[in-house]
Design a protein around this motif. Structure first.
Motif, mmCIF file in Angstrom:
data_model
loop_
_atom_site.group_PDB
_atom_site.id
_atom_site.type_symbol
_atom_site.label_atom_id
_atom_site.label_comp_id
_atom_site.label_asym_id
_atom_site.label_seq_id
_atom_site.Cartn_x
_atom_site.Cartn_y
_atom_site.Cartn_z
ATOM 1 N N ALA A 187 39.271 44.449 50.589
ATOM 2 C CA ALA A 187 40.136 43.653 51.461
ATOM 3 C C ALA A 187 41.514 43.472 50.827
ATOM 4 C CB ALA A 187 39.497 42.293 51.737
ATOM 5 N N GLY A 188 41.535 43.179 49.521
ATOM 6 C CA GLY A 188 42.810 43.019 48.823
ATOM 7 C C GLY A 188 43.638 44.293 48.821
ATOM 8 N N LEU A 189 42.985 45.424 48.637
ATOM 9 C CA LEU A 189 43.703 46.700 48.638
ATOM 10 C C LEU A 189 44.304 46.993 50.007
ATOM 11 C CD1 LEU A 189 41.239 48.889 46.518
ATOM 12 C CD2 LEU A 189 43.487 48.028 45.816
ATOM 13 N N VAL A 190 43.562 46.695 51.055
ATOM 14 C CA VAL A 190 44.091 46.905 52.407
ATOM 15 C C VAL A 190 45.297 46.006 52.648
ATOM 16 C CG1 VAL A 190 43.607 46.701 54.875
ATOM 17 C CG2 VAL A 190 41.876 47.659 53.343
ATOM 18 N N MET A 191 45.217 44.759 52.224
ATOM 19 C CA MET A 191 46.342 43.832 52.401
ATOM 20 C C MET A 191 47.588 44.325 51.679
ATOM 21 S SD MET A 191 44.322 40.212 51.966
ATOM 22 C CE MET A 191 43.046 39.724 53.124
ATOM 23 N N MET A 192 47.414 44.800 50.454
ATOM 24 C CA MET A 192 48.560 45.302 49.700
ATOM 25 C C MET A 192 49.161 46.541 50.368
ATOM 26 S SD MET A 192 47.629 44.754 45.661
ATOM 27 C CE MET A 192 46.030 45.546 45.718
ATOM 28 N N ALA A 193 48.299 47.386 50.924
ATOM 29 C CA ALA A 193 48.775 48.585 51.601
ATOM 30 C C ALA A 193 49.579 48.232 52.845
ATOM 31 C CB ALA A 193 47.595 49.486 51.972
#
Length: 217
Positions: A187-193
């Motif tokens: 979830a964090g990686l998607v948000m950063m992307a």
């Protein structure tokens, strides 16, 4: 609707925290816009609450929640109030107001498109419809903020993509959920992307195709 798997308690808590951060980021963008438009403190608080809570309220009403999270949990009242206070005392401003507003808006968009999609999926909404609700959660607050402040909504701004990054984040979140690999890290990686996608598209002035093929920009 489909039956959703029960999420671990730690993930529920994390997503609540992320949702509150999303409310805060959008609320700051609302208060910054109020400052730029020279609204009074009441207008700043109103725009903070509208931008921060608008998308989530619309999502919860569509899902048919008994009471939207924004009204059921008092914690949701804290981020908009804090945002308006920080802007009032000039703790968030720093000269380049437009750029600061953009960054907070992009952060809110990144968090909300993911948490909104996950909330819809957890409520048993089909993945495709959950994506649409995730996008709505991400863009509606900013849309209401800009319309009330008599600004061209960011979703219609030709200088950069807005709904497309939200659609990307919501779609990826839905896919991760379907594959049963949606967790705090993914979830964090998607948000950063999504955050990076939004800011890069604005900086490089990426645009979506015109409504009529072949028409000039």
């Amino acid at each position: 609707m489909i039956e959703a798997p029960e999420a671990p308690a730690y993930l529920e808590t994390l997503l609540l925290v992320l949702d509150l951060f999303g409310v805060f980021f959008f609320a700051v963008s609302g208060s910054l816009l109020a400052a730029r438009r020279r609204f009074d403190l009441i207008g700043s608080v109103f725009l903070a609450f509208l931008a921060g809570l608008g998308g989530g309220v619309v999502r919860d009403l569509i899902i048919n929640e008994d009471v939207p999270n924004a009204f059921a949990n008092p914690l949701y009242l804290i981020p908009p109030a804090l945002a308006a206070t920080l802007v009032y005392f000039r703790l968030v401003t720093q000269g380049r107001l437009r750029r600061t507003l953009l960054v907070f808006d992009a952060a809110g968009l990144a968090l909300f498109c993911v948490t909104g999609t996950r909330t819809a999926l957890a409520a048993g909404i089909e993945p495709v419809m959950a994506i649409l609700l995730g996008v709505a959660t991400g863009v509606v607050g900013g849309l209401l903020r800009d319309v009330v402040a008599n600004e061209v909504p960011e979703i219609f701004n030709r200088h950069g993509l807005y709904a497309v990054p939200a659609l990307f984040g919501a779609g990826l979140s839905s896919l991760l959920w379907t594959l049963d690999v949606f967790n705090w890290l993914t979830a964090g990686l998607v948000m950063m992307a999504v955050f990076a996608f939004r800011l890069i598209s604005f900086r490089r002035r990426w645009t979506a195709p015109n409504a009529a093929h072949g028409s000039s920009s």
